[in-house]
Design a protein around this motif. Structure first.
Motif, PDB file in Angstrom:
ATOM      1  N   LEU A   8       0.823  -1.203   0.000  1.00 23.03           N
ATOM      2  CA  LEU A   8       0.000   0.000   0.000  1.00 23.03           C
ATOM      3  C   LEU A   8       0.861   1.258   0.000  1.00 23.03           C
ATOM      4  N   ASP A   9       0.569   2.162  -0.913  1.00 24.44           N
ATOM      5  CA  ASP A   9       1.273   3.446  -0.986  1.00 24.44           C
ATOM      6  C   ASP A   9       0.670   4.377   0.066  1.00 24.44           C
ATOM      7  N   PRO A  10       1.467   4.772   1.083  1.00 24.08           N
ATOM      8  CA  PRO A  10       0.908   5.595   2.169  1.00 24.08           C
ATOM      9  C   PRO A  10       0.604   7.037   1.762  1.00 24.08           C
ATOM     10  N   ASP A  11       1.047   7.470   0.582  1.00 21.42           N
ATOM     11  CA  ASP A  11       0.857   8.869   0.165  1.00 21.42           C
ATOM     12  C   ASP A  11      -0.456   9.105  -0.578  1.00 21.42           C
ATOM     13  N   VAL A  12      -1.219   8.052  -0.791  1.00 17.57           N
ATOM     14  CA  VAL A  12      -2.475   8.194  -1.540  1.00 17.57           C
ATOM     15  C   VAL A  12      -3.573   8.728  -0.625  1.00 17.57           C
ATOM     16  N   ILE A  13      -4.077   9.916  -0.965  1.00 24.31           N
ATOM     17  CA  ILE A  13      -5.184  10.528  -0.211  1.00 24.31           C
ATOM     18  C   ILE A  13      -6.376  10.666  -1.167  1.00 24.31           C
ATOM     19  N   ILE A  14      -7.526  10.165  -0.739  1.00 26.66           N
ATOM     20  CA  ILE A  14      -8.729  10.297  -1.568  1.00 26.66           C
ATOM     21  C   ILE A  14      -9.793  11.074  -0.801  1.00 26.66           C
ATOM     22  N   HIS A  23     -18.248   7.570  -6.225  1.00 30.47           N
ATOM     23  CA  HIS A  23     -16.953   8.157  -5.850  1.00 30.47           C
ATOM     24  C   HIS A  23     -16.169   8.617  -7.078  1.00 30.47           C
ATOM     25  N   ASN A  24     -16.892   8.723  -8.232  1.00 27.31           N
ATOM     26  CA  ASN A  24     -16.256   9.149  -9.498  1.00 27.31           C
ATOM     27  C   ASN A  24     -15.134   8.213  -9.931  1.00 27.31           C
ATOM     28  N   GLY A  25     -15.295   6.946  -9.576  1.00 26.99           N
ATOM     29  CA  GLY A  25     -14.291   5.959  -9.950  1.00 26.99           C
ATOM     30  C   GLY A  25     -14.832   4.958 -10.956  1.00 26.99           C
ATOM     31  N   LYS A  26     -14.052   3.945 -11.224  1.00 23.70           N
ATOM     32  CA  LYS A  26     -14.477   2.877 -12.129  1.00 23.70           C
ATOM     33  C   LYS A  26     -13.902   1.548 -11.649  1.00 23.70           C
ATOM     34  N   MET A  27     -14.526   0.453 -12.110  1.00 25.73           N
ATOM     35  CA  MET A  27     -14.117  -0.886 -11.683  1.00 25.73           C
ATOM     36  C   MET A  27     -13.863  -1.762 -12.901  1.00 25.73           C
ATOM     37  N   GLU A  28     -12.787  -2.532 -12.853  1.00 28.05           N
ATOM     38  CA  GLU A  28     -12.465  -3.511 -13.892  1.00 28.05           C
ATOM     39  C   GLU A  28     -12.271  -4.876 -13.238  1.00 28.05           C
ATOM     40  N   ILE A  29     -12.773  -5.922 -13.894  1.00 28.99           N
ATOM     41  CA  ILE A  29     -12.649  -7.278 -13.363  1.00 28.99           C
ATOM     42  C   ILE A  29     -11.965  -8.155 -14.409  1.00 28.99           C
ATOM     43  N   GLU A  30     -10.921  -8.826 -13.997  1.00 27.38           N
ATOM     44  CA  GLU A  30     -10.222  -9.790 -14.851  1.00 27.38           C
ATOM     45  C   GLU A  30     -10.189 -11.129 -14.120  1.00 27.38           C
ATOM     46  N   SER A  31     -10.352 -12.211 -14.870  1.00 28.11           N
ATOM     47  CA  SER A  31     -10.374 -13.522 -14.217  1.00 28.11           C
ATOM     48  C   SER A  31     -10.042 -14.623 -15.212  1.00 28.11           C
ATOM     49  N   SER A  32      -9.487 -15.704 -14.681  1.00 28.44           N
ATOM     50  CA  SER A  32      -9.203 -16.912 -15.464  1.00 28.44           C
ATOM     51  C   SER A  32      -9.648 -18.118 -14.644  1.00 28.44           C
ATOM     52  N   LEU A  33     -10.345 -19.025 -15.288  1.00 26.67           N
ATOM     53  CA  LEU A  33     -10.821 -20.218 -14.589  1.00 26.67           C
ATOM     54  C   LEU A  33      -9.641 -21.005 -14.021  1.00 26.67           C
ATOM     55  N   GLY A  34      -9.743 -21.322 -12.711  1.00 25.80           N
ATOM     56  CA  GLY A  34      -8.715 -22.117 -12.065  1.00 25.80           C
ATOM     57  C   GLY A  34      -7.497 -21.320 -11.630  1.00 25.80           C
ATOM     58  N   LYS A  35      -7.414 -20.027 -12.007  1.00 22.79           N
ATOM     59  CA  LYS A  35      -6.226 -19.234 -11.660  1.00 22.79           C
ATOM     60  C   LYS A  35      -6.538 -18.087 -10.710  1.00 22.79           C
ATOM     61  N   GLY A  36      -7.753 -17.610 -10.718  1.00 19.79           N
ATOM     62  CA  GLY A  36      -8.097 -16.543  -9.786  1.00 19.79           C
ATOM     63  C   GLY A  36      -8.728 -15.340 -10.471  1.00 19.79           C
ATOM     64  N   LYS A  62      -9.913  -4.448 -10.092  1.00 20.18           N
ATOM     65  CA  LYS A  62      -9.152  -3.195 -10.065  1.00 20.18           C
ATOM     66  C   LYS A  62     -10.125  -2.026  -9.905  1.00 20.18           C
ATOM     67  N   LEU A  63      -9.837  -1.193  -8.897  1.00 22.28           N
ATOM     68  CA  LEU A  63     -10.651  -0.019  -8.618  1.00 22.28           C
ATOM     69  C   LEU A  63      -9.821   1.238  -8.840  1.00 22.28           C
ATOM     70  N   TYR A  64     -10.391   2.198  -9.545  1.00 18.87           N
ATOM     71  CA  TYR A  64      -9.695   3.463  -9.830  1.00 18.87           C
ATOM     72  C   TYR A  64     -10.459   4.617  -9.199  1.00 18.87           C
ATOM     73  N   PHE A  65      -9.743   5.453  -8.429  1.00 18.73           N
ATOM     74  CA  PHE A  65     -10.365   6.595  -7.775  1.00 18.73           C
ATOM     75  C   PHE A  65      -9.523   7.853  -7.998  1.00 18.73           C
ATOM     76  N   ASP A  98      -5.093   7.904 -13.552  1.00 17.61           N
ATOM     77  CA  ASP A  98      -6.451   8.328 -13.212  1.00 17.61           C
ATOM     78  C   ASP A  98      -6.591   8.756 -11.756  1.00 17.61           C
ATOM     79  N   GLY A  99      -5.487   8.699 -11.005  1.00 16.37           N
ATOM     80  CA  GLY A  99      -5.520   9.039  -9.586  1.00 16.37           C
ATOM     81  C   GLY A  99      -4.804   7.975  -8.788  1.00 16.37           C
ATOM     82  N   CYS A 100      -5.558   6.918  -8.434  1.00 18.51           N
ATOM     83  CA  CYS A 100      -4.946   5.781  -7.757  1.00 18.51           C
ATOM     84  C   CYS A 100      -5.647   4.502  -8.194  1.00 18.51           C
ATOM     85  N   LYS A 101      -4.949   3.385  -8.008  1.00 23.21           N
ATOM     86  CA  LYS A 101      -5.504   2.080  -8.377  1.00 23.21           C
ATOM     87  C   LYS A 101      -5.381   1.141  -7.196  1.00 23.21           C
TER      88      LYS A 101
END
Length: 466
Positions: free
Chosen positions: A346-352, A442-455, A459-462, A389-392
């Motif tokens: 975690l980057d401690p400098d990220v303020i939202i 929160h003016n953000g966006k969400m992305e989902i990536e996945s592979s069967l059997g791998k996890g 990803k959240l962007y703010f 975009d800000g932070c991820k």
């Protein structure tokens, strides 16, 4: 069907027909007035020219008999009546109708004649049954009025001059009105027909038939209105289908825990279960299902408030890394129970600027899914970094994964990749739908990536506070 007397088509047709009729009548009367004015002006100008030509033969002195005879000879040849008198009072004896001398040549007219200016007179004469136009031309000798040449002519009525023209105008006007009214009828019928079709389609939609559509190919305002109506009808149909599906899903979701609770409680009430261990097992099952019901209701209330725009965030700046550190502590027992490793970067400098309670709800729904679908011995990692975009915030697990064709549907209500497994694990199918809406708030966006059997990786962007 709308009665003809109340229809927009009738009102438009009557309006157009009335406008055409008024235009034709106005044009006729306007041309009538202009033509009469033009005719009077021509007659007036002609009389003045005649009088001035006759007056040009006067050389001064008293009016001679020779000049009077000359005027009399001209009178016999002219269409107008012409008199030459030495004294204005003689006019009353020359004119073929009774006249008041003071009215004909009054003081003002006499002064005008003495200035050498002609006098124009007009008025209706009953003996002729028409208007009379007269001109008095002065004969002056050293500012002395020696005589007056008087010309008058009964004006022809405009109807006499334009009898053929008026007849043709009348026939043409009537034909024009009939043709224009017929064409207006056709045009307005074609114009209002789509509106009638839309009205019928609207009646069907209001009656619950959301499949009604309007078939219009034009690109004008009515065509655009029809397209908007079809789009609205399609949207309403989709929303109705979603509502029916939603109600079906809600009833199905609640039916399962209710049936479990009812069955287990009846078994215990009737004394079918006497073993204390079995009773405790059933009590735990009842408690589990009641917790699921409470969770479903809470999630539904949250979604209802989000959809109704009643969700108000209380935002303030805070360090996101510290928030995640404090939040993740409560998952220690659950991670230990399944022997799941946790990795934090975690980057401690990220303020939202956000609502801490709702941010925790976002992470909780995602972490719950990660723990639920990660097998024992797996790992979960949370990485917080600055981004363009800000932070991820990336939350990744080594769980069972999700098929690619299902990823796009994960934010739909009650959607599950494996419904039976999800219910067994206690999921409501509403978590990611709530996450998606809260992230957007929160003016953000969400992305989902996945592979069967791998996890799976979420990803959240703010945006961040600089």
């Amino acid at each position: 069907m709308i009665p003809f007397s109340d229809s927009l088509f009738k009102k438009l047709w009557l309006t157009v027909t009335a406008a055409i009729l008024i235009t034709v009548l106005y044009s006729y009367f306007l041309s009538y007035l202009f033509y009469e004015k033009l005719y009077v002006d021509i007659v007036e100008e002609s009389l003045l020219e005649e009088g001035n030509r006759l007056a040009s033969d006067y050389t001064g002195g008293a009016v001679t008999d020779e000049l009077k005879q000359q005027v009399e000879w001209y009178n016999e040849k002219s269409e107008s009546e012409v008199f030459l008198v030495s004294n204005p009072k003689e006019l009353s004896a020359c004119l073929p109708y009774s006249i008041d001398y003071e009215t004909l040549i009054g003081k003002e007219e006499r002064d005008q004649l003495l200035k050498g200016e002609p006098v124009l007179k007009s008025g209706f004469e009953e003996r002729f049954g028409r208007k009379i136009l007269a001109v008095a031309i002065p004969l002056l000798d050293n500012s002395r009025l020696e005589g007056i040449i008087y010309l008058y002519v009964p004006l022809a009525k405009i109807s006499e001059l334009t009898v053929d023209f008026s007849f043709l105008w009348l026939v043409g006007g009537v034909l024009f009105i009939i043709i224009a009214a017929f064409l207006g009828f056709k045009m307005l019928h074609r114009l209002t027909r789509p509106l009638a079709a839309m009205k019928q389609a609207a009646d069907k939609v209001s009656g619950g038939d959301y499949s009604a559509r309007v078939d219009i190919d034009s690109n004008d305002e009515i065509g655009q209105l029809a397209k908007a109506f079809n789009h609205m009808s399609e949207s309403v149909q989709k929303e109705d289908e979603k509502k029916r599906e939603f109600l079906a899903d809600v009833s199905h979701e609640l039916r399962t825990p209710i049936s479990y609770i009812k069955g287990y409680s009846e078994a215990m009430e009737t004394g079918m279960i006497k073993d204390p261990d079995e009773k405790n097992k059933y009590l735990k099952l009842i408690n589990r299902e009641s917790v699921r019901m409470v969770k479903i209701v809470e999630d539904l209330l949250d979604l209802s408030r989000l959809d109704a725009d009643e969700y108000r965030l209380i935002k303030h700046p805070f360090p996101l890394s510290q928030h995640i550190d404090d939040f993740i502590v409560k998952y220690g027992p659950a991670l230990k129970e399944k022997n799941i490793g946790l990795s934090l970067d975690l980057d401690p400098d990220v303020i939202i600027n956000g609502d801490e309670g709702r941010m925790e709800q976002i992470f909780q729904n995602i972490i719950d899914n990660s723990i639920r679908y990660t097998k024992k011995g797996g790992t979960i990692s949370i990485i917080l970094t600055k981004h363009a975009d800000g932070c991820k915030v990336e939350i990744a697990d080594t769980g069972i994964g999700i098929p690619k064709e299902d990823i796009a549907k994960l934010t739909e209500r009650f959607y599950r990749v494996n419904k039976a497994r999800s219910r067994a694990d206690g999921g409501t199918g509403l978590g990611l739908a709530i996450v998606d809406k809260l992230v957007k708030l929160h003016n953000g966006k969400m992305e989902i990536e996945s592979s069967l059997g791998k996890g799976t990786s979420v990803k959240l962007y703010f945006p961040i506070v600089e």
